[in-house]
Every structure is written in C-alpha cells, then in structure tokens.
Design an enzyme around this catalytic site. Structure first.
Site, PDB file in Angstrom:
ATOM      1  N   GLY A  90       0.846  -1.207   0.000  1.00 25.00           N
ATOM      2  CA  GLY A  90       0.000   0.000   0.000  1.00 25.00           C
ATOM      3  C   GLY A  90       0.865   1.234   0.000  1.00 25.00           C
ATOM      4  O   GLY A  90       2.080   1.157   0.191  1.00 25.00           O
ATOM      5  N   GLY A  92       2.701   3.633   1.410  1.00 21.84           N
ATOM      6  CA  GLY A  92       3.238   3.865   2.750  1.00 21.84           C
ATOM      7  C   GLY A  92       3.822   5.262   2.910  1.00 21.84           C
ATOM      8  O   GLY A  92       4.087   5.714   4.015  1.00 21.84           O
ATOM      9  N   ARG A  93       4.052   5.894   1.783  1.00 23.75           N
ATOM     10  CA  ARG A  93       4.602   7.259   1.856  1.00 23.75           C
ATOM     11  C   ARG A  93       4.130   8.092   0.673  1.00 23.75           C
ATOM     12  O   ARG A  93       4.829   8.982   0.208  1.00 23.75           O
ATOM     13  CB  ARG A  93       6.120   7.216   1.878  1.00 23.75           C
ATOM     14  N   GLY A 126       7.308   7.216   6.264  1.00 26.22           N
ATOM     15  CA  GLY A 126       6.404   7.866   5.317  1.00 26.22           C
ATOM     16  C   GLY A 126       7.049   8.975   4.501  1.00 26.22           C
ATOM     17  O   GLY A 126       6.371   9.665   3.752  1.00 26.22           O
ATOM     18  N   ARG A 176       3.925  13.405  -8.511  1.00 24.32           N
ATOM     19  CA  ARG A 176       4.053  12.461  -9.618  1.00 24.32           C
ATOM     20  C   ARG A 176       2.746  12.404 -10.414  1.00 24.32           C
ATOM     21  O   ARG A 176       1.661  12.353  -9.842  1.00 24.32           O
ATOM     22  CB  ARG A 176       4.388  11.086  -9.047  1.00 24.32           C
ATOM     23  N   ASP A 252       4.463  -4.919  -7.298  1.00 24.98           N
ATOM     24  CA  ASP A 252       3.822  -3.649  -6.937  1.00 24.98           C
ATOM     25  C   ASP A 252       4.399  -2.487  -7.731  1.00 24.98           C
ATOM     26  O   ASP A 252       3.853  -1.388  -7.703  1.00 24.98           O
ATOM     27  CB  ASP A 252       3.973  -3.370  -5.432  1.00 24.98           C
ATOM     28  N   ASN A 253       5.500  -2.734  -8.422  1.00 23.84           N
ATOM     29  CA  ASN A 253       6.101  -1.677  -9.229  1.00 23.84           C
ATOM     30  C   ASN A 253       5.857  -1.899 -10.715  1.00 23.84           C
ATOM     31  O   ASN A 253       6.596  -1.394 -11.556  1.00 23.84           O
ATOM     32  CB  ASN A 253       7.603  -1.581  -8.956  1.00 23.84           C
TER      33      ASN A 253
HETATM   34  P1  AMP Z   1       9.062   1.203  -3.180  1.00 23.78           P
HETATM   35  O1  AMP Z   1      10.361   0.532  -2.923  1.00 23.78           O
HETATM   36  O2  AMP Z   1       9.160   2.714  -3.186  1.00 23.78           O
HETATM   37  O3  AMP Z   1       8.360   0.673  -4.361  1.00 23.78           O
HETATM   38  O4  AMP Z   1       8.156   0.889  -1.909  1.00 23.78           O
HETATM   39  C1  AMP Z   1       7.748  -0.395  -1.538  1.00 23.78           C
HETATM   40  C2  AMP Z   1       6.745  -0.308  -0.408  1.00 23.78           C
HETATM   41  O5  AMP Z   1       7.343   0.246   0.752  1.00 23.78           O
HETATM   42  C3  AMP Z   1       5.545   0.562  -0.708  1.00 23.78           C
HETATM   43  O6  AMP Z   1       4.455   0.016  -0.040  1.00 23.78           O
HETATM   44  C4  AMP Z   1       5.941   1.884  -0.113  1.00 23.78           C
HETATM   45  O7  AMP Z   1       4.839   2.689   0.191  1.00 23.78           O
HETATM   46  C5  AMP Z   1       6.667   1.433   1.142  1.00 23.78           C
HETATM   47  N1  AMP Z   1       7.653   2.422   1.579  1.00 23.78           N
HETATM   48  C6  AMP Z   1       8.811   2.747   0.988  1.00 23.78           C
HETATM   49  N2  AMP Z   1       9.459   3.689   1.695  1.00 23.78           N
HETATM   50  C7  AMP Z   1       8.703   3.979   2.770  1.00 23.78           C
HETATM   51  C8  AMP Z   1       8.831   4.874   3.874  1.00 23.78           C
HETATM   52  N3  AMP Z   1       9.871   5.673   4.018  1.00 23.78           N
HETATM   53  N4  AMP Z   1       7.834   4.877   4.784  1.00 23.78           N
HETATM   54  C9  AMP Z   1       6.774   4.086   4.658  1.00 23.78           C
HETATM   55  N5  AMP Z   1       6.591   3.224   3.646  1.00 23.78           N
HETATM   56  C10 AMP Z   1       7.547   3.161   2.714  1.00 23.78           C
HETATM   57 MG    MG Z   2       6.712   0.682  -5.182  1.00 27.51          MG
END
Ligand code: AMP
Ligand code: MG
Length: 487
Positions: A90, A92-93, A126, A176, A252-253
């Site tokens: 989900g 998360g940030r 976040g 974005r 998820d990406n």
């Molecule tokens: P990403 O690597 O950016 O694709 O993120 C993978 C997952 O980790 C997603 O659910 C993001 O929302 C969560 N996420 C990444 N960085 C953070 C952060 N600093 N705080 C909270 N959630 C994060």
């Molecule tokens: Mg992601």
C-alpha cells in the site's frame, strides 16, 4: 495568487470504489516547504498554471500543507511480490490527491510521494529524501524524452524536514503524474484480501479507465490480460533497447497501464553486459538488465492468476486461458525486441539472418566491454573506425555482414543514418552525470547542473553539439557503481 489560479480540475473516480481499496488520508504537514524544481512544460500540457504553482499557495499544495478544493486525498491499498515474497503493501509514503482532467480530456493521477505516514507505512517514516526524489524526477523525464511510457515528475518540493537514512538527509516530496497507479499488486491485493465482487469491481474499473475496447470483446477480462501483456512486452523491449535497468521490478512496481513506475535504484547500462545490476539491494541479480523480460513474464503470470476467477466459470478453462495468454508473452516480447534492434542497425525490412546479426554484435560488445549507448551512437555516425574495436578481426567480420545486409536494402546512407538517429539515443542519463546533478542540488542547493542535464535529455535523438559533452564516459574507477532504494 489564489488557489483556483492553479487550475486543477479534479474528478476523482478511484475514491468511488469500495473503501477496501484505499484509506482516506491527508498528507502530513511539513515545516518549511520550498520549491526545488517545477516542470513548466508538463504543467502547461496538463493545463496547469506554472506561475501559480510556483507561488506560496502552489507550494503549499505541492507540499501537502494545503488541500486543493476538489482533491480527495487517499492512500491506495495494494500487495505485491517483493523479490519473490508476497506481502501486504500500500501507499506507505504517498498520497493520491485525486485525478485531474487535462484540457485534452485525459485523466491523470496527481500523487504526492514522500508526504508522511499512512495506514500502510508499516515500519517506515512515510517520508522521502531529496536525492532519490530528484533521481526519480531526472530519470522519468529522461524516459519521457526517449519516448518510453512513464510516470512524470511535476515538481519536487523540499519539506524543511531532516530525515534519517544512512545519514541525515533533507526531506522532499515529488508530485508524480501517472495515467493511474493501478499495479499488478493492486490486483494481487484484491484477489488475496477482498471478495470476488471487489476483484470484479477493480477489473471493471481498470477496463473502463484504460482498456475500454475490452467492452466490445467476447471476454473482457481475457482482453484485459492480453492487453496488459502486450503493453508490458512493449515497455520492457523499449527498456532493453535504450539500456534501462529498473532495479526493483516487484509486482507492486508494475503498472497496469504499461507505464514505467516507481523509480528507485534504476540506472542505465554502460558497458554492455546482460548481467549488469546496479542496485545495492539486488545481491542475487534478480532484476539484472537481461533478466527483465523473464521477470516481466513472471510478474504477468501473477497478474494472470488474480484474474482466473473472472476468466471463466469453469476453473480448468480459466486456468488454460490464463496460461495460454502468458505463454504468448515470450513470443510478443521477442518480436518487439528484435524489430526495435533491427531499427537500431538501420534496417528497414526483415530478414531471417537479422537475429544473428543483432546477437553477434551484442556478443562483441560484451566481449570487448563496449559502452552500449556509445557503440550504437558510433555505428549511427559511422565513427566506429576511430575506435579500437574496429581493428579486431571478429568485429571486421561482423561489420562486413552488416554492410552486406544494408546493401541488400538499397537505401541511401542518409536514409539509414536518419533511421538510426531516430532510435539510437545520443545521450542517456549517465550515472556520473545523474550523481553530479543530485549532489549539487542536495549539498549546495545548486540546481543548475540538473537543469542543464535535463535540457540535453529532453531531445536525446538530436545529435546536437551541446550533447557531445554528455556522451563522454566517466573516468574509470575500481569501485562499481551502486544505486540505493533511498527508502
Ligand atoms: P518502493 O520501494 O518505493 O516501491 O516501496 C515499496 C513499499 O514500501 C511501498 O508500499 C511503499 O509505500 C513502502 N515504503 C517505501 N518507503 C517507505 C517509507 N519511508 N515509509 C513508509 N513506507 C515506505
Ligand atoms: Mg513501489
């Protein structure tokens, strides 16, 4: 300046889905927002007023300190396989402010990335650091310039926060723009954690938003699956053509709309080697350059699995439909890959021998550790004779084959060169250039290096004089280049 001068035109449809798909969540407030970069051209294309976005009220909106009238902020729910392991994720940030309708009638997501805690933040803070947000901004703009489907950066705002990573870093928020943020992981979430009705709801929503033609077909969910497979094979082929490595192709990406999304430890290949990995967190090489088509197929198989309950009432039949669709990926992908590579060699027509010609060249590039982009650039400019490889016997053999193949087509040198220039970028965002731009911005608050870089990346097929400097390789170092997720 007033808020309404910005000209956002929100019409939020995702929030009309069942509430299991998101959480209502405002962005967190930030202490001292300052604009780092604004994408004027993109603002204009979206029908937004760049001047208003630059003003105090604009920066308040871009930092999440103020909610624009008509925005309906949510964090989206999704799950995903990360490095092969399934987990609930989900936003998360990130916060989806809503969907903006452009003057052309297109619907785009406006998302703030790095805007604080949400119910999906798990152990994270976040937040996002300035360096990685600038990196996403630069690379996504470069991808856009290269003609590759991608999300885009409208702005980066510094929050005034200090955030803890390996070191203390300045916090930032990237605005974005995406045609949507529906991911393979969104379908995995629906299939795993919601009801069949919810899954159907998501699939119908997606069809309505991205694949309306499905409604005229016999099996709209099969059409959805096949189209996503087609879009992704096209995307991955384009990545490979320009030497792009995404770095974290978790499910998820992977966007259902077929855009490149979630730029983390991504980078462009320099010396050609299909095993190239830059990401510090990918020790196994799962997401290496040459592995990307296999990973895409794997991710799409996960997508297909989620659709099985919708493909046919008879489970056996549904599984067969899903399997057949997935099996076609390799074929579709390869066709797209080879036809793009043919253009890179200046070939207008198809011959059986082309595949060998392509793979032999790649083999030589790997053997002699040649720079991928510059080799094609030299071939395009007929400048390879200035380079060492020209003297190698095996290269001479290849070059002769290539010349003969070109002769068969009977096109003029000019026609061949023009074709090659239109597909072989003269410049890519080279790792040392990206680092240099990020460092100046983060450490010295100097955005001039980034702006110059973005200017040349805007027209990568230009072969202009000002690009010359950006085609140069960095000095050789013993330390391999590493990229970090920056989360
Ligand atoms: P990403 O690597 O950016 O694709 O993120 C993978 C997952 O980790 C997603 O659910 C993001 O929302 C969560 N996420 C990444 N960085 C953070 C952060 N600093 N705080 C909270 N959630 C994060
Ligand atoms: Mg992601």
């Amino acid at each position: 300046m007033e808020e309404k001068n910005i000209n956002f035109n929100f019409d939020n449809s995702y929030v009309k889905l069942s509430d299991i798909f998101y959480s209502i969540q405002n962005p967190n407030k930030v202490p001292d927002p300052k604009l780092a970069v604004l994408n004027n051209d993109l603002a204009e294309n979206l029908g937004l007023n760049a001047k208003a976005l630059e003003s105090d009220i604009g920066i308040d909106i871009l930092s999440g300190n103020k909610i624009y009238e008509g925005s309906n902020p949510i964090a989206q729910a999704y799950a995903g396989h990360q490095f092969g392991y399934f987990t609930m994720l989900g936003d998360g940030r990130a916060i989806l402010l809503g969907e903006h309708i452009t003057p052309k009638g297109e619907r785009v997501d406006i998302q703030l990335k790095g805007s604080g805690l949400t119910p999906y933040s798990r152990g994270g803070d976040g937040k996002a650091a300035l360096g990685p947000m600038i990196r996403e901004y630069i690379i996504s703009e470069a991808m856009f310039g290269l003609g590759i489907p991608t999300t885009r950066g409208l702005a980066v705002v510094k929050t005034g926060d200090s955030i803890v990573r390996e070191k203390i870093e300045p916090g930032a928020i990237l605005t974005r723009i995406a045609s949507s943020h529906i991911r393979v992981g969104t379908f995995q979430y629906a299939a795993q954690y919601t009801s069949l009705n919810n899954l159907k709801e998501l699939a119908d929503y997606t069809i309505n938003r991205h694949y309306k033609e499905a409604l005229d077909t016999e099996n709209k969910y099969l059409y959805l699956l096949e189209e996503v497979i087609r879009k992704q094979s096209d995307l991955i082929a384009k990545w490979l053509h320009v030497g792009f490595i995404h770095g974290v192709m978790n499910t998820d990406n992977m966007s259902i709309s077929g855009e490149t999304i979630d730029y983390g430890p991504c980078a462009f290949i320099d010396k050609y080697d299909p095993n190239t990995v830059f990401s510090s967190i990918d020790s196994q090489g799962r997401y290496a350059y040459g592995n990307q088509p296999y990973i895409a197929a794997w991710n799409l198989a996960r997508f297909a699995e989620t659709l099985i309950p919708l493909l046919d009432d008879d489970k056996e039949k549904a599984v067969k439909l899903a399997q057949d669709a997935i099996l076609k990926f390799n074929y579709i992908y390869k066709e797209k890959y080879i036809s793009g590579m043919r253009l890179k060699l200046g070939l207008f027509t198809e011959e059986k021998e082309d595949e060998n010609l392509i793979y032999e060249l790649l083999g030589l590039m790997q053997k002699y550790k040649l720079d991928y982009t510059n080799t094609f650039r030299s071939l395009t400019l007929n400048k390879l004779s200035e380079e060492e490889i020209f003297e190698k016997d095996d290269f001479k053999v290849w070059n002769k084959k290539w010349s003969e193949r070109l002769d068969k087509e009977g096109k003029s040198q000019e026609e061949v060169t023009n074709l090659m220039k239109s597909v072989n970028p003269s410049v890519i965002p080279r790792n040392h250039r990206v680092e240099e731009a990020i460092e100046a911005a983060v450490k010295k608050d100097d955005y001039s290096i980034m702006k110059k870089l973005l200017e040349v990346l805007e027209n990568p097929y230009d072969y202009s004089d000002k690009q010359e400097e950006y085609t140069k390789l960095p000095k050789e170092t013993k330390i391999p280049y590493r990229t970090f997720c920056g989360t």
